[in-house]
Each structure stands twice: as structure tokens, then as C-alpha cells.
Design a protein around this motif. Structure first.
Motif, PDB file in Angstrom:
ATOM      1  N   SER A 189       0.830  -1.207   0.000  1.00 43.36           N
ATOM      2  CA  SER A 189       0.000   0.000   0.000  1.00 43.36           C
ATOM      3  C   SER A 189       0.867   1.260   0.000  1.00 43.36           C
ATOM      4  O   SER A 189       0.454   2.307  -0.510  1.00 43.36           O
ATOM      5  CB  SER A 189      -0.939   0.002   1.207  1.00 43.36           C
ATOM      6  N   ALA A 190       2.083   1.165   0.549  1.00 40.73           N
ATOM      7  CA  ALA A 190       2.998   2.306   0.527  1.00 40.73           C
ATOM      8  C   ALA A 190       3.377   2.681  -0.905  1.00 40.73           C
ATOM      9  O   ALA A 190       3.592   3.860  -1.222  1.00 40.73           O
ATOM     10  CB  ALA A 190       4.257   1.976   1.329  1.00 40.73           C
ATOM     11  N   HIS A 191       3.444   1.695  -1.769  1.00 44.91           N
ATOM     12  CA  HIS A 191       3.740   1.912  -3.187  1.00 44.91           C
ATOM     13  C   HIS A 191       2.664   2.823  -3.790  1.00 44.91           C
ATOM     14  O   HIS A 191       2.951   3.770  -4.527  1.00 44.91           O
ATOM     15  CB  HIS A 191       3.748   0.551  -3.892  1.00 44.91           C
ATOM     16  N   ASN A 192       1.420   2.531  -3.443  1.00 44.96           N
ATOM     17  CA  ASN A 192       0.286   3.311  -3.950  1.00 44.96           C
ATOM     18  C   ASN A 192       0.289   4.723  -3.371  1.00 44.96           C
ATOM     19  O   ASN A 192       0.118   5.707  -4.096  1.00 44.96           O
ATOM     20  CB  ASN A 192      -1.016   2.598  -3.595  1.00 44.96           C
ATOM     21  N   LEU A 193       0.479   4.819  -2.069  1.00 47.62           N
ATOM     22  CA  LEU A 193       0.506   6.134  -1.432  1.00 47.62           C
ATOM     23  C   LEU A 193       1.568   7.026  -2.073  1.00 47.62           C
ATOM     24  O   LEU A 193       1.313   8.205  -2.361  1.00 47.62           O
ATOM     25  CB  LEU A 193       0.788   6.003   0.067  1.00 47.62           C
ATOM     26  N   PHE A 194       2.756   6.468  -2.321  1.00 43.40           N
ATOM     27  CA  PHE A 194       3.831   7.315  -2.839  1.00 43.40           C
ATOM     28  C   PHE A 194       3.584   7.716  -4.286  1.00 43.40           C
ATOM     29  O   PHE A 194       3.829   8.870  -4.665  1.00 43.40           O
ATOM     30  CB  PHE A 194       5.181   6.620  -2.692  1.00 43.40           C
ATOM     31  N   LEU A 195       3.072   6.797  -5.119  1.00 42.66           N
ATOM     32  CA  LEU A 195       2.764   7.166  -6.507  1.00 42.66           C
ATOM     33  C   LEU A 195       1.741   8.305  -6.537  1.00 42.66           C
ATOM     34  O   LEU A 195       1.937   9.309  -7.233  1.00 42.66           O
ATOM     35  CB  LEU A 195       2.223   5.952  -7.272  1.00 42.66           C
ATOM     36  N   LYS A 196       0.670   8.163  -5.775  1.00 37.75           N
ATOM     37  CA  LYS A 196      -0.362   9.199  -5.775  1.00 37.75           C
ATOM     38  C   LYS A 196       0.157  10.514  -5.182  1.00 37.75           C
ATOM     39  O   LYS A 196      -0.219  11.597  -5.634  1.00 37.75           O
ATOM     40  CB  LYS A 196      -1.589   8.710  -5.013  1.00 37.75           C
ATOM     41  N   SER A 197       1.028  10.404  -4.182  1.00 38.61           N
ATOM     42  CA  SER A 197       1.612  11.616  -3.586  1.00 38.61           C
ATOM     43  C   SER A 197       2.482  12.360  -4.595  1.00 38.61           C
ATOM     44  O   SER A 197       2.446  13.596  -4.677  1.00 38.61           O
ATOM     45  CB  SER A 197       2.451  11.245  -2.356  1.00 38.61           C
ATOM     46  N   LEU A 198       3.276  11.603  -5.355  1.00 35.93           N
ATOM     47  CA  LEU A 198       4.135  12.225  -6.383  1.00 35.93           C
ATOM     48  C   LEU A 198       3.298  12.925  -7.445  1.00 35.93           C
ATOM     49  O   LEU A 198       3.565  14.087  -7.797  1.00 35.93           O
ATOM     50  CB  LEU A 198       5.017  11.161  -7.047  1.00 35.93           C
ATOM     51  N   LEU A 199       2.303  12.224  -7.966  1.00 35.46           N
ATOM     52  CA  LEU A 199       1.472  12.808  -9.018  1.00 35.46           C
ATOM     53  C   LEU A 199       0.738  14.044  -8.513  1.00 35.46           C
ATOM     54  O   LEU A 199       0.619  15.047  -9.231  1.00 35.46           O
ATOM     55  CB  LEU A 199       0.475  11.760  -9.526  1.00 35.46           C
ATOM     56  N   HIS A 200       0.278  13.981  -7.270  1.00 33.24           N
ATOM     57  CA  HIS A 200      -0.409  15.132  -6.675  1.00 33.24           C
ATOM     58  C   HIS A 200       0.530  16.329  -6.540  1.00 33.24           C
ATOM     59  O   HIS A 200       0.101  17.497  -6.632  1.00 33.24           O
ATOM     60  CB  HIS A 200      -0.967  14.737  -5.298  1.00 33.24           C
ATOM     61  N   ALA A 201       1.816  16.051  -6.350  1.00 30.61           N
ATOM     62  CA  ALA A 201       2.825  17.122  -6.199  1.00 30.61           C
ATOM     63  C   ALA A 201       3.399  17.567  -7.539  1.00 30.61           C
ATOM     64  O   ALA A 201       4.294  18.419  -7.579  1.00 30.61           O
ATOM     65  CB  ALA A 201       3.950  16.639  -5.291  1.00 30.61           C
ATOM     66  N   GLY A 202       2.917  16.984  -8.628  1.00 31.33           N
ATOM     67  CA  GLY A 202       3.391  17.392  -9.945  1.00 31.33           C
ATOM     68  C   GLY A 202       4.637  16.666 -10.412  1.00 31.33           C
ATOM     69  O   GLY A 202       5.281  17.088 -11.383  1.00 31.33           O
ATOM     70  N   LEU A 203       5.008  15.575  -9.736  1.00 32.64           N
ATOM     71  CA  LEU A 203       6.181  14.785 -10.109  1.00 32.64           C
ATOM     72  C   LEU A 203       5.768  13.478 -10.777  1.00 32.64           C
ATOM     73  O   LEU A 203       4.604  13.072 -10.718  1.00 32.64           O
ATOM     74  CB  LEU A 203       7.035  14.483  -8.879  1.00 32.64           C
ATOM     75  N   GLN A 204       6.734  12.813 -11.381  1.00 34.67           N
ATOM     76  CA  GLN A 204       6.546  11.488 -11.968  1.00 34.67           C
ATOM     77  C   GLN A 204       7.370  10.486 -11.176  1.00 34.67           C
ATOM     78  O   GLN A 204       8.287  10.853 -10.430  1.00 34.67           O
ATOM     79  CB  GLN A 204       6.977  11.481 -13.436  1.00 34.67           C
ATOM     80  N   TRP A 205       7.064   9.212 -11.373  1.00 37.40           N
ATOM     81  CA  TRP A 205       7.792   8.156 -10.665  1.00 37.40           C
ATOM     82  C   TRP A 205       9.296   8.239 -10.942  1.00 37.40           C
ATOM     83  O   TRP A 205      10.118   8.043 -10.037  1.00 37.40           O
ATOM     84  CB  TRP A 205       7.253   6.793 -11.083  1.00 37.40           C
ATOM     85  N   LYS A 206       9.658   8.572 -12.172  1.00 33.53           N
ATOM     86  CA  LYS A 206      11.068   8.626 -12.556  1.00 33.53           C
ATOM     87  C   LYS A 206      11.817   9.798 -11.914  1.00 33.53           C
ATOM     88  O   LYS A 206      13.053   9.858 -11.983  1.00 33.53           O
ATOM     89  CB  LYS A 206      11.185   8.728 -14.082  1.00 33.53           C
TER      90      LYS A 206
END
Length: 316
Positions: free
Chosen positions: A140-157
Motif C-alpha cells: 500500500s505504501a507503493h500506492n501512497l507514494f505514486l499518488k503523492s508524487l502525481l499530486h505534487a506534480g512529479l513522476q515516478w522517474k
């Protein structure tokens, strides 16, 4: 008249037998996988609620450090049911693992967080760009961090993600080998309470799906009648945590070797919404998450969540 009385007695006996639940509906064994975060599972174990609900069943318990290893055990046939976060079943389905969702415990996103060292200069998720972040892959941490990045305007890379178990993640975090750590309770509460971490953000506002209860498909096929009993029993355990919080906190702290303050913090992060079978909104939320992971290249193929949802016997 004697024959009539005998016939009437035989009929009543037959009706009485038919009215009783049959032991054939009960599994001979129920092998349960749980984590320290699985409050309802732990309380059900300590209060022997499954033993009471399924008196003809031998109940076996195994603790796991996270959802991914629990899924592996389900896939290997060494577990029947387990409690996991939102992402492990999506990864499992993408890998062709034959499991089914049978219940959900909704949450509000308060039980997991992106943590940074207390002395860190990082003030928001956007400032993690280019930094090292530890989390458990497929959790679930994987999901939280992906959504947090996208919300902050960042990408996974844009960040350097290091995949580590909760125990290894904590060690790397405390040794300064990573700049942030994404984890769930009780690890999250423990790190904040001991003063080593502060919260950058939690999952509130990121459409959290909750935690799920999953079943090995062969077990569900052989014992479909038991699923309703299992859900009801989990609900009783959850109500204990809500109706008797002080006693439940003391029990869990002693059982899991955690400070009572850590367990109390975790309890405060939980939702009072009852454990229940999946509704259309749960399936839709989970499907959106699965589609998001596929769109970001984090799972190899699209999955149809609906195909992995347990259907009761009376389902059309």
C-alpha cells in the motif's frame, strides 16, 4: 396411533437436523495470514473468535511483514485467507495469481504516511525530487507514494525509489541512507512517537481504497458457505477495538511487543466504518488504482478487478 406418533417424531427429527448448520460446510482447517497492522485479525486470534464461530475447524495463524510475502504464501497454497493493503492483490492479479477479494475494511488514508527524518529540510513531497525514498514494492505504501508524487506534480522517474521491507526500510532511514520512508502503521506511528521521523503527508485526500481480505480461490470454491461466517467474525473483532479500545490496545501491545502509545496512535488513524463485502464503489476505486499503476508502467498488464471479487452462493 403409535405408527402416526412414530412418523410424526421421525418428521420432526428430520426437520431439526435440517435446521442445524452442517459440519460439512466448515473447513477442516483455516490457515490465516496477518500482519502487525491487521488489528481485527490479531484481536480475533487473541479472543479465539474463529474457533468459536467454526468449532469444527482447526485455526492456524502466520504473521507476515507485509502484503507481498503474504500473497506469495497464498499463491503457494500454504494460506487460505489473509489481510493486505490495496496494492498486493493488484500485483497478484497482474501476475496471474488466483485469489479473490471477499471483504474490505475502509480507511481514510490516515494509517500510512511519507516520513522524513525529524531534522530534514524537506517540507513537501515536491522537494523529494532526485532523492532516495524507501518503500516495500507492491505494498500500500507503493500506492501512497505514486499518488503523492502525481499530486505534487512529479513522476515516478523523478525520484530514486529503493525497494525495502519495513524493517530494512527503517534501518536505512535511521542510518541516513534514504531521504524518506513510506510505510504504514504501526511502523509509521512507531517512527513518529520515538522522535526519529515527522510526517510529510499521509494518504488523506488521495482516494484510499482501504485494506482487503483475500481468499485462496480453491478454498473459496470448496467452502463458499464459510466466507459469510469469516466476515461476521472479523466484524466482531473490529467492534471489540471500537467498543473496548483501552483493553484492545493493551492486548495488542502485549501480543505484538509494541508500546501502548504506538498502538493507541494506530487506533486513532483507523476508520470506524465496518468490515463488509466489497461494494461497487470499492471495486471502482480499486480499478482506478490498478489502471493508474498500469499507466505508470508499474504493473505489466491491465487487470480487471471485478474478475477477482468473491461472489456469494446467492449471487446471480
Amino acid at each position: 396411533m403409535k405408527a402416526i406418533r412414530h412418523l410424526l417424531g421421525s418428521s420432526l427429527l428430520a426437520l431439526a437436523v435440517m435446521a442445524q448448520p452442517t459440519s460439512a460446510a466448515e473447513p477442516s482447517t483455516l490457515r490465516i495470514g496477518y500482519q502487525k497492522s491487521s488489528v481485527s485479525m490479531v484481536l480475533a486470534r487473541e479472543h479465539k473468535l474463529f474457533e468459536a464461530a467454526l468449532p469444527g475447524t482447526q485455526v492456524q495463524w502466520t504473521e507476515f511483514l507485509g502484503g507481498p510475502p503474504l500473497i506469495e504464501a497464498l499463491n503457494a497454497g500454504s494460506l487460505d485467507i489473509g489481510n493486505i493493503g490495496d496494492i498486493p492483490p493488484i500485483f497478484a492479479q497482474a501476475a496471474g495469481i488466483d485469489l479473490q477479494y471477499f471483504a474490505v475494511e475502509p480507511n481514510e488514508g490516515k494509517a500510512e504516511a511519507v516520513l522524513v527524518p525529524k531534522a530534514s529540510t524537506v517540507q513537501n513531497v515536491a522537494e523529494l525530487k532526485g532523492k532516495r525514498v524507501a518503500l516495500l514494492k507492491g505494498s500500500s505504501a507503493h500506492n501512497l507514494f505514486l499518488k503523492s508524487l502525481l499530486h505534487a506534480g512529479l513522476q515516478w522517474k523523478d525520484v530514486n525509489v529503493v525497494y525495502l521491507s519495513p524493517s530494512d526500510g527503517r534501518a536505512a532511514f535511521e542510518q541516513g541512507k534514504v531521504d524518506a520512508w513510506v510505510v504504514w502503521d504501526p511502523y509509521y506511528s512507531a517512527a513518529v512517537i520515538d522522535g526519529s521521523a515527522r510526517v510529510l503527508r499521509d494518504g488523506q485526500g488521495l482516494n484510499p481504497a482501504g485494506s482487503f481480505f483475500v481468499v485462496n480461490h480453491p478454498f473459496a470454491k470448496q467452502h463458499p458457505e464459510a466466507i459469510a461466517t469469516i466476515i461476521h467474525t472479523l466484524g466482531k473483532a473490529q467492534r471489540l477495538s471500537l467498543d473496548e479500545p483501552a483493553a484492545s490496545i493493551t492486548l495488542m501491545a502485549g501480543t505484538l511487543g509494541l508500546q501502548p502509545a504506538v498502538v493507541k496512535s494506530y487506533f486513532e488513524h483507523r476508520s470506524p466504518e465496518p468490515i463488509r463485502p466489497l461494494a461497487a464503489i470499492d471495486i471502482a476505486n480499486q480499478q482506478r488504482t490498478a489502471d493508474l499503476f498500469f499507466a505508470n508502467g508499474l504493473i505489466p498488464k491491465k487487470v480487471d478487478v471485478q474478475q477477482a471479487v468473491f461472489k456469494p452462493l446467492d449471487h446471480p
